[in-house]
Design an enzyme around this catalytic site. Structure first.
Site, PDB file in Angstrom:
ATOM      1  N   LYS A  46       0.860  -1.184   0.000  1.00 17.80           N
ATOM      2  CA  LYS A  46       0.000   0.000   0.000  1.00 17.80           C
ATOM      3  C   LYS A  46       0.900   1.238   0.000  1.00 17.80           C
ATOM      4  O   LYS A  46       2.093   1.149   0.326  1.00 17.80           O
ATOM      5  CB  LYS A  46      -0.940  -0.002   1.204  1.00 17.80           C
ATOM      6  N   ASN A  70     -13.510   3.592  -3.587  1.00 19.39           N
ATOM      7  CA  ASN A  70     -12.773   3.715  -2.327  1.00 19.39           C
ATOM      8  C   ASN A  70     -12.266   5.133  -2.167  1.00 19.39           C
ATOM      9  O   ASN A  70     -11.986   5.830  -3.142  1.00 19.39           O
ATOM     10  CB  ASN A  70     -11.631   2.686  -2.242  1.00 19.39           C
ATOM     11  N   ILE A  72      -9.931   5.614   0.703  1.00 15.88           N
ATOM     12  CA  ILE A  72      -9.169   5.262   1.915  1.00 15.88           C
ATOM     13  C   ILE A  72      -8.343   6.466   2.374  1.00 15.88           C
ATOM     14  O   ILE A  72      -8.278   6.772   3.558  1.00 15.88           O
ATOM     15  CB  ILE A  72      -8.239   4.047   1.658  1.00 15.88           C
ATOM     16  N   GLY A  73      -7.721   7.147   1.414  1.00 19.05           N
ATOM     17  CA  GLY A  73      -6.947   8.343   1.782  1.00 19.05           C
ATOM     18  C   GLY A  73      -5.566   8.020   2.313  1.00 19.05           C
ATOM     19  O   GLY A  73      -5.029   8.742   3.167  1.00 19.05           O
ATOM     20  N   ASN A 128       3.231   6.940  -6.365  1.00 15.86           N
ATOM     21  CA  ASN A 128       1.802   7.167  -6.564  1.00 15.86           C
ATOM     22  C   ASN A 128       1.630   8.643  -6.904  1.00 15.86           C
ATOM     23  O   ASN A 128       1.667   9.501  -6.020  1.00 15.86           O
ATOM     24  CB  ASN A 128       1.044   6.770  -5.289  1.00 15.86           C
ATOM     25  N   CYS A 131      -3.210   9.689  -6.766  1.00 12.99           N
ATOM     26  CA  CYS A 131      -4.253   9.370  -5.791  1.00 12.99           C
ATOM     27  C   CYS A 131      -5.413  10.361  -5.929  1.00 12.99           C
ATOM     28  O   CYS A 131      -5.221  11.570  -5.796  1.00 12.99           O
ATOM     29  CB  CYS A 131      -3.707   9.388  -4.368  1.00 12.99           C
ATOM     30  N   LYS A 164       3.073   5.750 -11.265  1.00  7.35           N
ATOM     31  CA  LYS A 164       1.677   5.306 -11.390  1.00  7.35           C
ATOM     32  C   LYS A 164       0.808   6.499 -11.764  1.00  7.35           C
ATOM     33  O   LYS A 164       0.751   7.490 -11.027  1.00  7.35           O
ATOM     34  CB  LYS A 164       1.201   4.678 -10.080  1.00  7.35           C
ATOM     35  N   GLY A 216     -12.249  -2.084 -10.231  1.00 13.76           N
ATOM     36  CA  GLY A 216     -12.935  -3.356 -10.441  1.00 13.76           C
ATOM     37  C   GLY A 216     -13.290  -3.586 -11.902  1.00 13.76           C
ATOM     38  O   GLY A 216     -12.926  -2.790 -12.785  1.00 13.76           O
ATOM     39  N   GLY A 243      -9.245  -3.496 -13.158  1.00 12.85           N
ATOM     40  CA  GLY A 243     -10.311  -4.456 -13.440  1.00 12.85           C
ATOM     41  C   GLY A 243      -9.844  -5.841 -13.824  1.00 12.85           C
ATOM     42  O   GLY A 243     -10.599  -6.595 -14.440  1.00 12.85           O
TER      43      GLY A 243
HETATM   44  C1  FMN Z   1      -9.340  -0.279  -1.335  1.00 14.81           C
HETATM   45  C2  FMN Z   1      -8.339   0.268  -2.329  1.00 14.81           C
HETATM   46  C3  FMN Z   1      -7.207   0.923  -1.845  1.00 14.81           C
HETATM   47  C4  FMN Z   1      -6.263   1.436  -2.755  1.00 14.81           C
HETATM   48  N1  FMN Z   1      -5.152   2.052  -2.269  1.00 14.81           N
HETATM   49  C5  FMN Z   1      -4.188   2.474  -3.142  1.00 14.81           C
HETATM   50  C6  FMN Z   1      -2.973   3.003  -2.656  1.00 14.81           C
HETATM   51  O1  FMN Z   1      -2.704   3.079  -1.440  1.00 14.81           O
HETATM   52  N2  FMN Z   1      -2.067   3.428  -3.572  1.00 14.81           N
HETATM   53  C7  FMN Z   1      -2.271   3.331  -4.932  1.00 14.81           C
HETATM   54  O2  FMN Z   1      -1.393   3.713  -5.720  1.00 14.81           O
HETATM   55  N3  FMN Z   1      -3.411   2.795  -5.415  1.00 14.81           N
HETATM   56  C8  FMN Z   1      -4.369   2.359  -4.554  1.00 14.81           C
HETATM   57  N4  FMN Z   1      -5.513   1.792  -5.034  1.00 14.81           N
HETATM   58  C9  FMN Z   1      -5.699   1.647  -6.499  1.00 14.81           C
HETATM   59  C10 FMN Z   1      -5.276   0.246  -6.982  1.00 14.81           C
HETATM   60  O3  FMN Z   1      -3.931  -0.025  -6.719  1.00 14.81           O
HETATM   61  C11 FMN Z   1      -5.547   0.077  -8.477  1.00 14.81           C
HETATM   62  O4  FMN Z   1      -4.743   0.982  -9.191  1.00 14.81           O
HETATM   63  C12 FMN Z   1      -7.001   0.320  -8.840  1.00 14.81           C
HETATM   64  O5  FMN Z   1      -7.867  -0.183  -7.864  1.00 14.81           O
HETATM   65  C13 FMN Z   1      -7.372  -0.295 -10.197  1.00 14.81           C
HETATM   66  O6  FMN Z   1      -7.188  -1.689 -10.189  1.00 14.81           O
HETATM   67  P1  FMN Z   1      -8.391  -2.739  -9.873  1.00 14.81           P
HETATM   68  O7  FMN Z   1      -9.532  -2.346 -10.766  1.00 14.81           O
HETATM   69  O8  FMN Z   1      -7.805  -4.078 -10.184  1.00 14.81           O
HETATM   70  O9  FMN Z   1      -8.729  -2.564  -8.444  1.00 14.81           O
HETATM   71  C14 FMN Z   1      -6.473   1.284  -4.156  1.00 14.81           C
HETATM   72  C15 FMN Z   1      -7.610   0.622  -4.627  1.00 14.81           C
HETATM   73  C16 FMN Z   1      -8.542   0.112  -3.730  1.00 14.81           C
HETATM   74  C17 FMN Z   1      -9.749  -0.626  -4.264  1.00 14.81           C
END
Ligand code: FMN
Length: 304
Positions: A46, A70, A72-73, A128, A131, A164, A216, A243
């Protein structure tokens, strides 16, 4: 004979192309009793910040059709505690570890990268820059700030730097090229998409801070398009993200030009998802008589 799943990304050797996506797998070691973590290609932690961060108030996740929101922050223990208490546990897993970091200023990014760079067995740092859940502007929306940060961290980092990026930009290829020109060794495409949901019974937004990032299955076609477009325009390798729920999704991203993939929201449905995706990729390669996963990269695309 089983197909060769091994792959090299920015000088890092992965035994297969499946990584966990930042923020969806904790720091990475907490699931040791539930998931055979050494079967993963690699782990992305994370996002870690310079100082501990509480994140946003609850509720900060919500389900939507075919995905989730999300906000989360960036809740995390801060880089000092991470290095002292978490990193050794991650190192012992025996797969490449990529630490995701974020700062509120260029100097903060540099300070975190300096501290992490001193750790042995760190494979790469993911910046990152995208965000969507903070009060500040998304870093990669300010091209010169993004380039400044990348140039600054590249000057001091001993390990590859992966940028990213946000998909919500006018031209993802232009931003990607700017990241490459500022020294990024690789890209993650993409982070989440700004979104919201309202509960019609309470007439309140489903997230405390109102808006969040959508992820997702529903975002896959959009993130896939980003990878496809950027692959033609850059020379650095891409981590495809957005996704990916199955091995087929992962192969689609690789055909578009991703060298490896990172799996996010699927881990929240089942922490075994990423490991399952590794074996699904292997089964597809066997079925299609493909000897090495490297053959798949960019096969549905052409690099400029
Ligand atoms: C609950 C949650 C927390 C996340 N926290 C971070 C994070 O701390 N840093 C970050 O670069 N991306 C974060 N992401 C983004 C994911 O790493 C990813 O880029 C994004 O969810 C798209 O992929 P997915 O569709 O497979 O989830 C978070 C995503 C989710 C769902």
């Amino acid at each position: 004979m089983s197909p060769d799943l091994s792959i090299s990304f920015a000088g890092i050797s992965f035994k297969n192309p499946v990584l966990t996506a930042s923020g969806t797998f904790g720091y990475g070691y907490e699931l040791l009793d539930l998931v055979p973590l050494n079967k993963l290609g690699g782990i992305v932690t994370k996002t870690i910040t310079l100082n501990p961060c509480q994140g946003n108030l609850q509720p900060r996740i919500a389900e939507v059709a075919s995905g989730m929101l999300n906000a989360i922050g960036l809740q995390n223990v801060g880089v000092k505690v991470f290095v002292e208490e978490c990193f050794e546990k991650l190192r012992r897993i025996g797969v490449p570890i990529i630490v995701s970091v974020a700062g509120t200023t260029k100097n903060e990014y540099i300070e975190i990268v300096k501290i992490l760079s001193e750790q042995s067995s760190l494979s790469a740092i993911e910046l990152n820059l995208s965000c969507p859940n903070l009060k500040k502007k998304i870093v990669c929306h300010d091209l010169s700030l993004m380039q400044n940060i990348l140039e600054g961290v590249k000057r001091i980092s001993q390990v590859p730097i992966i940028a990213k990026l946000s998909p919500i930009v006018t031209d993802i290829s232009e931003i990607s090229l700017a990241a490459q020109n500022a020294g990024a060794d690789g890209l993650v495409l993409t982070n989440t998409y700004p979104a919201m949901a309202i509960d019609i019974k309470t007439i309140k937004t489903k997230l405390f801070i109102m808006k969040g990032g959508m992820s997702g299955a529903c975002i896959k076609p959009m993130s896939l398009r980003c990878v496809y477009d950027v692959y033609k325009n850059v020379k650095i390798p891409i981590i495809g993200c957005g996704g990916i729920m199955t091995g087929e999704d992962a192969i689609e991203f690789m055909l578009a030009g991703a060298t490896v993939v990172s799996v996010g929201s699927a881990n929240l449905l089942s922490p075994m998802s990423s490991v399952k995706i590794v074996s699904e990729i292997e089964n597809i390669l066997v079925r299609e008589s493909v000897k090495s996963v490297k053959e798949v990269i960019g096969f549905a695309n052409t690099r400029g």
